[in-house]
Scaffold this active site. Structure first.
Site, PDB file in Angstrom:
ATOM      1  CE1 TYR A  46      -2.842  -3.214   0.527  1.00 46.67           C
ATOM      2  CE2 TYR A  46      -3.376  -2.477   2.735  1.00 46.67           C
ATOM      3  CZ  TYR A  46      -3.510  -3.398   1.710  1.00 46.67           C
ATOM      4  OH  TYR A  46      -4.315  -4.496   1.897  1.00 46.67           O
ATOM      5  CG  HIS A 102      -0.305  -8.795   0.742  1.00 52.96           C
ATOM      6  ND1 HIS A 102      -0.041  -7.463   0.665  1.00 52.96           N
ATOM      7  CD2 HIS A 102      -1.646  -8.890   0.547  1.00 52.96           C
ATOM      8  CE1 HIS A 102      -1.152  -6.791   0.430  1.00 52.96           C
ATOM      9  NE2 HIS A 102      -2.141  -7.636   0.358  1.00 52.96           N
TER      10      HIS A 102
HETATM   11  N1  LIG Z   1      -5.115  -8.946   2.354  1.00 53.00           N
HETATM   12  C1  LIG Z   1      -5.528  -8.498   1.191  1.00 53.00           C
HETATM   13  O1  LIG Z   1      -5.161  -9.014   0.118  1.00 53.00           O
HETATM   14  C2  LIG Z   1      -6.514  -7.362   1.150  1.00 53.00           C
HETATM   15  C3  LIG Z   1      -7.229  -7.109  -0.027  1.00 53.00           C
HETATM   16  C4  LIG Z   1      -8.148  -6.067  -0.036  1.00 53.00           C
HETATM   17  C5  LIG Z   1      -8.339  -5.300   1.088  1.00 53.00           C
HETATM   18  N2  LIG Z   1      -7.596  -5.545   2.222  1.00 53.00           N
HETATM   19  C6  LIG Z   1      -7.738  -4.688   3.425  1.00 53.00           C
HETATM   20  O2  LIG Z   1      -9.110  -4.563   3.736  1.00 53.00           O
HETATM   21  C7  LIG Z   1      -9.466  -3.187   3.785  1.00 53.00           C
HETATM   22  C8  LIG Z   1     -10.927  -3.012   3.401  1.00 53.00           C
HETATM   23  O3  LIG Z   1     -11.161  -3.452   2.085  1.00 53.00           O
HETATM   24  P1  LIG Z   1     -11.335  -2.438   0.860  1.00 53.00           P
HETATM   25  O4  LIG Z   1     -10.604  -1.185   1.191  1.00 53.00           O
HETATM   26  O5  LIG Z   1     -10.945  -3.134  -0.377  1.00 53.00           O
HETATM   27  O6  LIG Z   1     -12.890  -2.208   0.764  1.00 53.00           O
HETATM   28  P2  LIG Z   1     -14.099  -1.945   1.793  1.00 53.00           P
HETATM   29  O7  LIG Z   1     -13.622  -1.459   3.098  1.00 53.00           O
HETATM   30  O8  LIG Z   1     -14.969  -3.164   1.734  1.00 53.00           O
HETATM   31  O9  LIG Z   1     -14.897  -0.810   1.030  1.00 53.00           O
HETATM   32  C9  LIG Z   1     -14.417   0.498   0.958  1.00 53.00           C
HETATM   33  C10 LIG Z   1     -15.423   1.286   0.122  1.00 53.00           C
HETATM   34  O10 LIG Z   1     -16.688   1.279   0.783  1.00 53.00           O
HETATM   35  C11 LIG Z   1     -17.120   2.622   1.011  1.00 53.00           C
HETATM   36  N3  LIG Z   1     -17.764   2.660   2.352  1.00 53.00           N
HETATM   37  C12 LIG Z   1     -17.160   2.626   3.553  1.00 53.00           C
HETATM   38  N4  LIG Z   1     -18.074   2.639   4.537  1.00 53.00           N
HETATM   39  C13 LIG Z   1     -19.296   2.672   3.940  1.00 53.00           C
HETATM   40  C14 LIG Z   1     -20.627   2.688   4.422  1.00 53.00           C
HETATM   41  N5  LIG Z   1     -20.906   2.673   5.728  1.00 53.00           N
HETATM   42  N6  LIG Z   1     -21.634   2.746   3.511  1.00 53.00           N
HETATM   43  C15 LIG Z   1     -21.375   2.760   2.183  1.00 53.00           C
HETATM   44  N7  LIG Z   1     -20.130   2.726   1.670  1.00 53.00           N
HETATM   45  C16 LIG Z   1     -19.091   2.686   2.533  1.00 53.00           C
HETATM   46  C17 LIG Z   1     -15.884   3.471   0.927  1.00 53.00           C
HETATM   47  O11 LIG Z   1     -16.194   4.747   0.411  1.00 53.00           O
HETATM   48  P3  LIG Z   1     -15.885   6.097   1.242  1.00 53.00           P
HETATM   49  O12 LIG Z   1     -14.398   6.184   1.417  1.00 53.00           O
HETATM   50  O13 LIG Z   1     -16.435   7.165   0.370  1.00 53.00           O
HETATM   51  O14 LIG Z   1     -16.631   5.965   2.547  1.00 53.00           O
HETATM   52  C18 LIG Z   1     -15.018   2.703  -0.072  1.00 53.00           C
HETATM   53  O15 LIG Z   1     -15.375   3.064  -1.393  1.00 53.00           O
HETATM   54  C19 LIG Z   1      -8.452  -2.548   2.807  1.00 53.00           C
HETATM   55  O16 LIG Z   1      -8.409  -1.145   2.931  1.00 53.00           O
HETATM   56  C20 LIG Z   1      -7.208  -3.278   3.213  1.00 53.00           C
HETATM   57  O17 LIG Z   1      -6.677  -2.729   4.405  1.00 53.00           O
HETATM   58  C21 LIG Z   1      -6.717  -6.579   2.266  1.00 53.00           C
END
Ligand SMILES: NC(=O)c1ccc[n+]([C@@H]2O[C@H](COP(=O)([O-])OP(=O)(O)OC[C@H]3O[C@@H](n4cnc5c(N)ncnc54)[C@H](OP(=O)(O)O)[C@@H]3O)[C@@H](O)[C@H]2O)c1
Length: 275
Positions: A46, A102
């Site tokens: 990241y 990862h």
């Molecule tokens: N280990 C891995 O391979 C891996 C892969 C993917 C992700 N991750 C980790 O998991 C974390 C979360 O996953 P992600 O970032 O992919 O996606 P996520 O948290 O599932 O979704 C984020 C999206 O949802 C929106 N959002 C947040 N709260 C909301 C709510 N209450 N209502 C409606 N929309 C909402 C956000 O927009 P706004 O910003 O406009 O609120 C953003 O566009 C990552 O940041 C990362 O740290 C790990």
């Protein structure tokens, strides 16, 4: 913040802030900490370790739980120990609470886990784990599986990997859920909409509560202070057993997060479903 205890006795917050793709993390981190978030999820991939290291200075380090991940990029011309020392320097911290591999694309990952076990004994890493690992990858760890505290994986109402989750539970590996909102794929789901309405909340909070009620710590990302607060409220929701089961039955094995780094099996990917 509600916690769960990992098999090594370490307490881990149930809910945290994801930082993937967040370009300027200091503001959301300051807001999240102010609201009560104590778990922050990052990764070398990241590219935000240094900014994160600065942003967390406002809070006592012992109050925070930092999860980060190493990948092949960290291990080019570096041993796992050197890679971890570099991450510690970037984060400007004496230890990492949870260090994950990862993905299974990390070369010779059993040897990397072996090196992480030594770093854990030295106190540089408190807990170790993997991410995006399937059963076939966990099996390759043989007896080292005892040292795996966490498997972080995509998990939400449309992707519930029953066999993998059961395998992790049988080995006392905590399943940590990422991408709990599944990039909006279940936003129009009528059953979820009905459940959300009955608890006077949002579909997103229902997904978070559902995961946490199954003792899965979750990380979610938001740039909005309002949604950061809204997501935290999911901790206070209590879904009925019937609703928990109803949500489990919505599984469609739909994965949104994949790439050349992955080695997944039978799941349908969202792109294929859309075509
Ligand atoms: N280990 C891995 O391979 C891996 C892969 C993917 C992700 N991750 C980790 O998991 C974390 C979360 O996953 P992600 O970032 O992919 O996606 P996520 O948290 O599932 O979704 C984020 C999206 O949802 C929106 N959002 C947040 N709260 C909301 C709510 N209450 N209502 C409606 N929309 C909402 C956000 O927009 P706004 O910003 O406009 O609120 C953003 O566009 C990552 O940041 C990362 O740290 C790990």
């Amino acid at each position: 913040m509600k916690t769960l205890t990992l098999k090594n006795g370490v307490k881990m917050p149930m809910f945290g802030l994801g930082t993937d793709g967040v370009t300027h993390i200091s503001k959301p981190i300051a807001e999240a900490i102010h609201l009560g978030y104590r778990l922050i999820d990052t990764a070398s991939a990241y590219g935000n370790h240094q900014e994160l290291g600065k942003a967390i200075k406002e809070i006592n380090r012992a109050e925070l739980f930092i999860c980060t991940k190493i990948n092949n990029g960290d291990l080019i011309n570096a041993t796992p120990a050197q890679a971890v020392n570099k991450i510690l320097a970037e984060l400007d911290t004496p230890y990492i609470d949870l260090l994950l591999i990862h993905s299974p694309s990390v070369h010779a990952f059993p040897a990397v886990i072996n090196a992480l076990i030594t770093l854990k004994q030295q106190g540089k890493v408190k807990s170790i784990g993997v991410s995006n690992f399937m059963i076939k990858h966990l099996e390759r760890l043989n007896s080292m599986i005892e040292h795996i505290d966490v498997n972080q994986m995509e998990c939400h109402p449309y992707l519930f990997q029953t066999e993998l989750i059961r395998y992790c539970q049988n080995n006392n590996i905590t399943v940590m859920a990422y991408r709990p909102f599944g990039e909006g794929i279940f936003a129009q789901d009528k059953v979820l909409q009905q459940i959300a309405a009955s608890y006077k909340t949002t579909l997103q909070q229902i997904s978070l509560s559902w995961l946490m009620q199954m003792e899965m710590p979750v990380v979610a990302r938001s740039n909005s202070a309002v949604r950061l607060a809204e997501n935290l409220q999911a901790l206070a929701l209590s879904l009925s057993t019937a609703d928990m089961e109803k949500i489990k039955r919505l599984n469609k094995n739909m994965r949104t997060c994949t790439g050349s780094w992955a080695d997944f099996e039978e799941e349908k990917f969202v792109e294929e479903l859309i075509l």
